[in-house]
Design a protein around this motif. Structure first.
Motif, short mmCIF file in Angstrom:
data_model
loop_
_atom_site.label_atom_id
_atom_site.label_comp_id
_atom_site.label_asym_id
_atom_site.label_seq_id
_atom_site.Cartn_x
_atom_site.Cartn_y
_atom_site.Cartn_z
N VAL A 21 -9.36 -1.45 -1.31
CA VAL A 21 -9.73 -0.11 -0.83
C VAL A 21 -11.21 0.15 -1.04
CG1 VAL A 21 -9.38 2.36 -1.22
CG2 VAL A 21 -7.42 0.83 -1.13
N MET B 140 0.82 -1.21 0.00
CA MET B 140 0.00 0.00 0.00
C MET B 140 0.86 1.27 0.00
SD MET B 140 -3.30 -0.96 2.34
CE MET B 140 -4.24 0.39 1.65
N VAL C 12 -5.43 4.22 3.42
CA VAL C 12 -4.94 4.94 2.23
C VAL C 12 -4.99 6.45 2.46
CG1 VAL C 12 -5.55 5.53 -0.14
CG2 VAL C 12 -5.39 3.14 0.55
N THR D 163 0.71 4.07 -2.97
CA THR D 163 0.50 5.50 -2.71
C THR D 163 1.49 6.35 -3.48
OG1 THR D 163 -0.30 4.96 -0.49
CG2 THR D 163 0.36 7.24 -0.88
#
Length: 400
Positions: free
Chosen positions: A208, A188, A218, A192
């Motif tokens: 998500v 994750m 997130v 990002t």
């Protein structure tokens, strides 16, 4: 007839976008710029202190992307890696130090920057555990994914971004994370920063969308990224870069960073010097040449463009006879008149700090995705709608 069938790639998958780039589709190039420029700009600013150098470095990176695009993703990882490599090469040629103290830890062969004051981002980085900070710098500045680092790099990257984000302020997100911390979804932190391939990105996006805890995680990771990167590049810089790259001969736009903007071209015989250039600081008064498509039909005649100096009256117009000139706070108080207001007050809404206003206009304020109409593959949407429209308009005009 208006052409409405052009595909602008705003919802293209990265593999499709790369194929369109290889086919030299200018609209694919505009979309690639939109998806990657926030990270590239932050990387360039951490290497070079001059705004002219930063723009020249970005112009070189995106000229290379246009002329020799990568054959596989992740695209943002390629852009970050090329930005760091070209910027480091420039610093070595100059024998200069990087502008960011933390970035200097990745360039141990260069001098250390002489910095007497650390900004908020650098102070936050200095407070991180050394392992977490190193993982973040490798990923953000050099484009090396956490999963591609030594064992534990991905987890260290995620910890670093969450530490930069600070404590959770949303009660709903706090509750969602308490129920589901989303620890089972790998990569994750890389996602990002745009450093995962298309298959991994699809899996993370599904998690998500389906799990509130993952969505809350997130949002926190994005806050950490925003704290490190700050405000995105200005729209006029993007327009200059895109127009320069798309209208240049192959190899000519990839100029080395320079401390001073390039000189304006010499005037043609019997014609006045055009105001502005692709490298002018804000493009004020810039007039497109034959190689630069015009964005407006309301262009002044050639004879009217004679100097780069603009007065306020040239923009606002001369006051009519009998009308008082615009007043500042001091003059207004003395004359009993209200002072001239800014755009926020004129629209009947309270003013806000410039940085906050710019962040909201760029889709960076708060913890949401940003431009909901068209998120990037990793949900990172730094550019505002008006900048996006300008980019699409420029590249459509430049298309053969």
């Amino acid at each position: 007839m208006l052409r409405t069938e052009l595909s602008d790639h705003r919802r293209s998958r990265e593999s499709d976008l790369l194929r369109a780039l290889a086919a030299r589709d200018p609209l694919a190039f505009a979309e690639a710029y939109h998806r990657t420029v926030a990270g590239a700009h932050a990387c360039a600013r951490r290497l070079l202190s001059s705004s002219a150098d930063v723009e020249a470095l970005l112009r070189t990176v995106y000229a290379e992307l246009w002329e020799r695009p990568p054959t596989q993703g992740p695209l943002e990882g390629w852009v970050r890696a090329r930005c760091f490599a070209l910027g480091a090469e420039e610093l070595r040629a100059r024998g200069a130090a990087p502008s960011s103290p933390s970035t200097s830890s990745l360039l141990t062969d260069l001098p250390k920057p002489d910095v007497r004051y650390l900004d908020a981002a650098e102070r936050a980085l200095a407070e991180l555990h050394e392992e977490d900070r190193h993982a973040l710098l490798l990923a953000h500045d050099r484009g090396v994914s956490g999963e591609g680092q030594p064992v534990g790099g991905g987890q260290a990257l995620t910890r670093a971004l969450l530490a930069l984000a600070g404590p959770e302020t949303s009660t709903a997100d706090d509750s969602a994370l308490a129920d589901d911390a989303c620890d089972d979804v790998a990569g994750m932190g890389d996602w990002t920063l745009g450093l995962v391939d298309e298959a991994a990105a699809t899996a993370i996006e599904a998690a998500v969308a389906a799990r509130p805890g993952c969505a809350a995680r997130v949002r926190a990771l994005r806050r950490g990224r925003r704290r490190l990167e700050g405000l995105p590049p200005t729209p006029d810089m993007g327009q200059r870069i895109l127009v320069t790259v798309l209208t240049s001969e192959p190899g000519s736009a990839a100029s080395e960073p320079a401390s001073e903007p390039a000189a304006a071209p010499a005037p043609r015989p019997e014609q006045p010097l055009a105001v502005g250039s692709p490298t002018s600081p804000a493009g004020v008064g810039a007039r497109p040449t034959a190689a630069e498509p015009s964005m407006s039909d309301d262009e002044p005649d050639e004879a009217e463009v004679t100097t780069g100096e603009l007065r306020l009256a040239d923009i606002l117009g001369e006051p009519e006879a009998g009308m008082p000139a615009a007043t500042g706070p001091a003059e207004a108080a003395e004359a009993g008149m209200p002072a001239a207001t800014g755009p926020a007050e004129a629209e009947g809404r309270p003013g806000q700090p410039v940085a906050e206003s710019a962040a909201r206009g760029a889709g960076l304020a708060g913890s949401g995705v940003g431009a909901a109409e068209r998120p990037a593959p990793n949900g990172w949407a730094p550019a505002s709608d008006d900048e996006d429209s300008a980019i699409v308009a420029i590249t459509r005009a430049a298309a053969p």
